[in-house]
Scaffold this motif. Structure first.
Motif, mmCIF file in Angstrom:
data_model
loop_
_atom_site.group_PDB
_atom_site.id
_atom_site.type_symbol
_atom_site.label_atom_id
_atom_site.label_comp_id
_atom_site.label_asym_id
_atom_site.label_seq_id
_atom_site.Cartn_x
_atom_site.Cartn_y
_atom_site.Cartn_z
ATOM 1 N N ILE A 297 0.837 -1.204 0.000
ATOM 2 C CA ILE A 297 0.000 0.000 0.000
ATOM 3 C C ILE A 297 0.869 1.250 0.000
ATOM 4 C CG2 ILE A 297 -1.627 1.332 1.416
ATOM 5 C CD1 ILE A 297 -2.879 -1.351 2.242
ATOM 6 N N VAL A 298 1.940 1.238 0.793
ATOM 7 C CA VAL A 298 2.864 2.375 0.780
ATOM 8 C C VAL A 298 3.541 2.500 -0.579
ATOM 9 C CG1 VAL A 298 4.946 3.359 1.816
ATOM 10 C CG2 VAL A 298 3.245 2.236 3.267
ATOM 11 N N ASN A 299 3.937 1.381 -1.176
ATOM 12 C CA ASN A 299 4.567 1.406 -2.500
ATOM 13 C C ASN A 299 3.632 1.998 -3.550
ATOM 14 O OD1 ASN A 299 6.856 0.201 -1.459
ATOM 15 N ND2 ASN A 299 6.285 -1.864 -2.081
ATOM 16 N N ARG A 300 2.347 1.639 -3.492
ATOM 17 C CA ARG A 300 1.373 2.199 -4.439
ATOM 18 C C ARG A 300 1.268 3.714 -4.261
ATOM 19 N NH1 ARG A 300 -0.909 2.746 -8.737
ATOM 20 N NH2 ARG A 300 0.188 0.809 -9.109
ATOM 21 N N TRP A 301 1.239 4.176 -3.020
ATOM 22 C CA TRP A 301 1.162 5.613 -2.724
ATOM 23 C C TRP A 301 2.413 6.329 -3.247
ATOM 24 C CZ3 TRP A 301 3.810 8.298 1.515
ATOM 25 C CH2 TRP A 301 3.350 9.600 1.710
ATOM 26 N N MET A 302 3.585 5.726 -3.015
ATOM 27 C CA MET A 302 4.826 6.334 -3.471
ATOM 28 C C MET A 302 4.925 6.325 -4.995
ATOM 29 S SD MET A 302 7.393 4.670 -0.613
ATOM 30 C CE MET A 302 8.873 5.213 -1.469
ATOM 31 N N PHE A 303 4.416 5.275 -5.622
ATOM 32 C CA PHE A 303 4.415 5.198 -7.086
ATOM 33 C C PHE A 303 3.618 6.355 -7.669
ATOM 34 C CE2 PHE A 303 2.780 3.709 -11.180
ATOM 35 C CZ PHE A 303 3.899 3.136 -11.756
ATOM 36 N N GLY A 304 2.466 6.648 -7.054
ATOM 37 C CA GLY A 304 1.657 7.772 -7.523
ATOM 38 C C GLY A 304 2.331 9.105 -7.308
ATOM 39 N N TYR A 331 9.375 -4.731 -0.314
ATOM 40 C CA TYR A 331 8.235 -5.205 0.469
ATOM 41 C C TYR A 331 8.587 -5.448 1.930
ATOM 42 C CZ TYR A 331 5.620 -5.300 -3.800
ATOM 43 O OH TYR A 331 4.979 -4.901 -4.956
ATOM 44 N N ASP A 332 9.753 -4.954 2.340
ATOM 45 C CA ASP A 332 10.080 -4.935 3.766
ATOM 46 C C ASP A 332 9.354 -3.761 4.412
ATOM 47 O OD1 ASP A 332 11.762 -7.100 3.590
ATOM 48 O OD2 ASP A 332 13.580 -5.902 3.355
ATOM 49 N N LEU A 333 8.746 -3.996 5.541
ATOM 50 C CA LEU A 333 8.043 -2.921 6.233
ATOM 51 C C LEU A 333 9.055 -2.158 7.099
ATOM 52 C CD1 LEU A 333 5.240 -1.690 6.463
ATOM 53 C CD2 LEU A 333 4.813 -3.159 8.425
ATOM 54 N N THR A 334 9.837 -1.324 6.430
ATOM 55 C CA THR A 334 10.881 -0.552 7.091
ATOM 56 C C THR A 334 10.276 0.532 7.977
ATOM 57 O OG1 THR A 334 10.978 0.986 5.232
ATOM 58 C CG2 THR A 334 12.434 -0.957 5.143
ATOM 59 N N ALA A 335 11.142 1.185 8.746
ATOM 60 C CA ALA A 335 10.686 2.272 9.612
ATOM 61 C C ALA A 335 10.025 3.377 8.781
ATOM 62 C CB ALA A 335 11.858 2.830 10.417
ATOM 63 N N PHE A 336 10.617 3.694 7.621
ATOM 64 C CA PHE A 336 10.016 4.721 6.776
ATOM 65 C C PHE A 336 8.624 4.312 6.317
ATOM 66 C CE2 PHE A 336 9.011 6.007 2.418
ATOM 67 C CZ PHE A 336 8.915 7.381 2.587
ATOM 68 N N ARG A 337 8.482 3.068 5.877
ATOM 69 C CA ARG A 337 7.173 2.623 5.392
ATOM 70 C C ARG A 337 6.151 2.592 6.524
ATOM 71 N NH1 ARG A 337 10.566 -0.529 1.976
ATOM 72 N NH2 ARG A 337 10.245 0.060 -0.212
ATOM 73 N N ARG A 338 6.590 2.260 7.734
ATOM 74 C CA ARG A 338 5.670 2.299 8.880
ATOM 75 C C ARG A 338 5.177 3.718 9.125
ATOM 76 N NH1 ARG A 338 5.714 -2.439 11.889
ATOM 77 N NH2 ARG A 338 7.451 -3.867 11.421
ATOM 78 N N LEU A 339 6.087 4.681 9.006
ATOM 79 C CA LEU A 339 5.700 6.081 9.209
ATOM 80 C C LEU A 339 4.752 6.564 8.104
ATOM 81 C CD1 LEU A 339 9.107 7.647 10.303
ATOM 82 C CD2 LEU A 339 7.067 7.347 11.728
ATOM 83 N N ALA A 340 4.990 6.094 6.876
ATOM 84 C CA ALA A 340 4.175 6.536 5.741
ATOM 85 C C ALA A 340 2.839 5.810 5.648
ATOM 86 C CB ALA A 340 4.954 6.334 4.438
ATOM 87 N N LEU A 341 2.715 4.672 6.330
ATOM 88 C CA LEU A 341 1.522 3.837 6.184
ATOM 89 C C LEU A 341 0.214 4.565 6.496
ATOM 90 C CD1 LEU A 341 0.330 1.053 5.538
ATOM 91 C CD2 LEU A 341 0.730 0.421 7.939
ATOM 92 N N PRO A 342 0.110 5.354 7.568
ATOM 93 C CA PRO A 342 -1.172 6.030 7.820
ATOM 94 C C PRO A 342 -1.608 6.937 6.670
ATOM 95 C CG PRO A 342 0.209 6.090 9.776
ATOM 96 C CD PRO A 342 1.065 5.564 8.673
ATOM 97 N N LEU A 343 -0.661 7.638 6.045
ATOM 98 C CA LEU A 343 -1.006 8.486 4.906
ATOM 99 C C LEU A 343 -1.455 7.646 3.718
ATOM 100 C CD1 LEU A 343 1.922 11.082 5.061
ATOM 101 C CD2 LEU A 343 -0.472 11.470 5.683
ATOM 102 N N ALA A 344 -0.720 6.564 3.463
ATOM 103 C CA ALA A 344 -1.076 5.697 2.342
ATOM 104 C C ALA A 344 -2.421 5.026 2.566
ATOM 105 C CB ALA A 344 0.015 4.652 2.136
ATOM 106 N N ARG A 345 -2.680 4.570 3.785
ATOM 107 C CA ARG A 345 -3.948 3.911 4.081
ATOM 108 C C ARG A 345 -5.115 4.884 3.950
ATOM 109 N NH1 ARG A 345 -4.187 -0.291 8.951
ATOM 110 N NH2 ARG A 345 -6.143 -0.678 7.860
#
Length: 385
Positions: A297-304, A331-345
C-alpha cells in the motif's frame, strides 16, 4: 470446530481450492461451492506471473511444503526487459526466478484446473452452479474481488516471437500501472494493467500493443481479447459474519503491481491451518501477510507521488542490482514505510474510485465482466471486511 463438521468454502479460486486441499488432507469434510459453471471462469488461458520475490523461500518450495504440487504448466523467468516512460529499455535479472509464468482459466494445464484436480483427489466435493444465498455452515468466504481497483485488458495470441517478458511504464499505455507482454512456446499475452482510466481501456490497450510492436517486435496471430479485474485493501480482521475471509475477497493482493496469486494461496493455507489447529486466523495473517500487504500500500502511494521521474529511478535500480533482491527489499516494512503507512492507508482506505467511469452505458472491463458486489453471495455475506 469438530472434525465431523462439514466445512463449506464459497469460491473455487486459488485461495478457496488451496484451503480445501489442506483441510481435506487434515481429515476434514469439505465442500467448495462455486456459482459459475467451471473453475477459472474469470480467465481466458492468459499468462500470469506467480511472483517469487516477497519471500526468501522459492514459491514452488512454499507450495510443496504445504502439500500443493506444482503440476500445472509453469516456466521460470529470471530476466526481462523494462521500459521507462521515455521508452528507454533496461534489462533486469535475478539470481533465481523472478516469477513463474503460468496460465489461468478452465483449460488443461492451468493453475486453476490443477488445483481443482488436487482438491478432488483429496476428497473435496466441488459444486459448480451453486450460487450461495444463505450461508449457515461453518466455513470460509473466498468469492473473489468485491470491486475493481485495477483492471487488465488485452489479447492472448499465437506468435513466432522468441520467449520473453517485457514490461512498459507510462500513463498513455497504462495509467497508474504498467503494460506487459509475455511470450512462451509460440503463445503470448499482451495487456495494459490500469489503476485508473477504465473507460478508455481500449485506447490504452491499443497504445500498449503499438508500443510493443515498435520496441519488442510484437507479432500476433489469432488474437483473442480478454479482460480481468482485481481489488486490494487491508482488512481489519478478515472475518465476516463469523466466517474467515481469504484471497481477494478479503483484499489480499499486492497494491503496487496487482500480483495476488501467492497472497491468495497463502491466505487459504493459513485459514485451513488455523481451523485444523485452533490458532487465531487474524493473528496469523497479520503476522505473515500483513507486513508485505502494508508495504504494498505504501509502495502504491509512493508510485503515484513519484510520477515519471520515480519510474525512471525504479527502472535504473532494478537494472543495476539483482532485481529479485530489489523487489524483496521493496516489500520490507521498514521504519520509513511504517511512518508513511497512515497516509497511504488514508488514500486507499476504500476501493479506488475511478472518475473516468460512471458504470453507466460503459464498455470497460469492470462493467462488462464485474459481478458488482453480488459474486455469488448475498450482500451481507459478500461484504468485504
Amino acid at each position: 470446530m469438530a472434525n465431523s463438521t462439514r466445512i463449506s468454502i464459497v469460491g473455487a479460486g486459488p485461495a478457496g481450492l488451496a484451503c480445501a486441499i489442506v483441510l481435506a488432507r487434515g481429515g476434514r469434510k469439505v465442500v467448495v461451492r462455486e456459482w459459475k459453471d467451471r473453475v477459472g471462469h474469470r480467465f481466458h488461458d492468459d499468462f500470469q506471473g506467480l511472483e517469487n520475490w516477497t519471500s526468501e523461500k522459492d514459491v514452488l518450495e512454499e507450495l510443496a511444503a504445504v502439500g500443493i504440487a506444482a503440476d500445472f504448466d509453469h516456466h521460470p523467468f529470471n530476466r526481462g526487459t523494462v521500459f521507462d516512460p521515455s521508452a528507454r529499455s533496461y534489462v533486469v535479472k535475478g539470481r533465481r526466478p523472478l516469477f513463474y509464468l503460468l496460465r489461468r482459466g478452465p483449460g488443461e494445464g492451468t493453475l486453476d484446473s490443477a488445483l481443482l484436480a488436487q482438491a478432488r483427489a483429496a476428497g473435496v466435493e466441488v459444486r459448480f452452479g451453486d450460487r450461495v444465498k444463505t450461508f449457515a455452515d461453518a466455513g470460509i468466504l473466498a468469492a473473489g474481488p468485491r470491486e475493481a481497483a485495477v483492471i487488465a485488458a488485452g489479447h492472448v495470441f499465437e506468435t513466432d516471437m522468441r520467449d520473453g517478458a517485457w514490461l512498459a511504464l507510462g500513463d498513455e499505455i497504462a495509467p497508474g500501472g504498467y503494460a506487459y507482454l509475455l511470450v512462451r512456446d509460440g503463445r503470448g499475452t499482451v495487456a495494459s494493467c490500469m489503476f485508473t482510466g477504465f473507460r478508455d481501456h481500449a485506447r490504452h490497450v491499443k497504445a500498449s500493443e503499438d508500443f510493443f510492436r515498435d520496441h519488442a517486435g510484437l507479432e500476433m496471430r489469432n488474437a483473442r481479447a480478454f479482460g480481468g479485474y482485481g481489488s486490494y485493501r487491508l482488512p481489519r480482521s478478515a472475518h465476516q459474519g463469523g466466517h474467515l475471509v481469504i484471497g481477494e475477497h478479503a483484499g489480499f493482493q499486492d497494491a503496487l503491481a496487482g500480483f495476488g496469486i501467492r497472497h491468495a494461496i497463502r491466505s487459504g493455507v493459513l485459514a485451513a491451518e488455523c481451523i485444523l489447529t485452533g490458532a487465531d486466523y487474524t493473528a496469523r495473517w497479520q503476522s505473515e501477510l500483513g507486513p508485505s500487504l502494508k508495504a504494498g500500500i505504501v509502495n502504491r502511494w509512493m508510485f503515484g507521488l513519484g510520477g515519471e521521474v520515480g519510474m525512471r529511478i525504479a527502472c535504473r535500480k532494478l537494472a543495476k542490482d539483482d532485481a529479485g533482491d530489489v523487489l524483496r527489499r521493496a516489500y520490507d516494512l521498514t521504519a520509513f514505510r511504517r511512518l508513511a503507512l497512515p497516509l497511504a492507508r488514508r488514500r486507499y482506505r476504500t476501493a479506488l474510485e475511478d472518475p473516468s467511469c460512471s458504470h453507466v452505458d460503459c464498455d470497460c472491463v469492470w462493467c462488462r465482466h464485474g459481478d458488482h458486489g453480488s459474486a455469488g453471495t448475498n450482500d451481507k455475506v459478500g461484504e468485504t471486511v
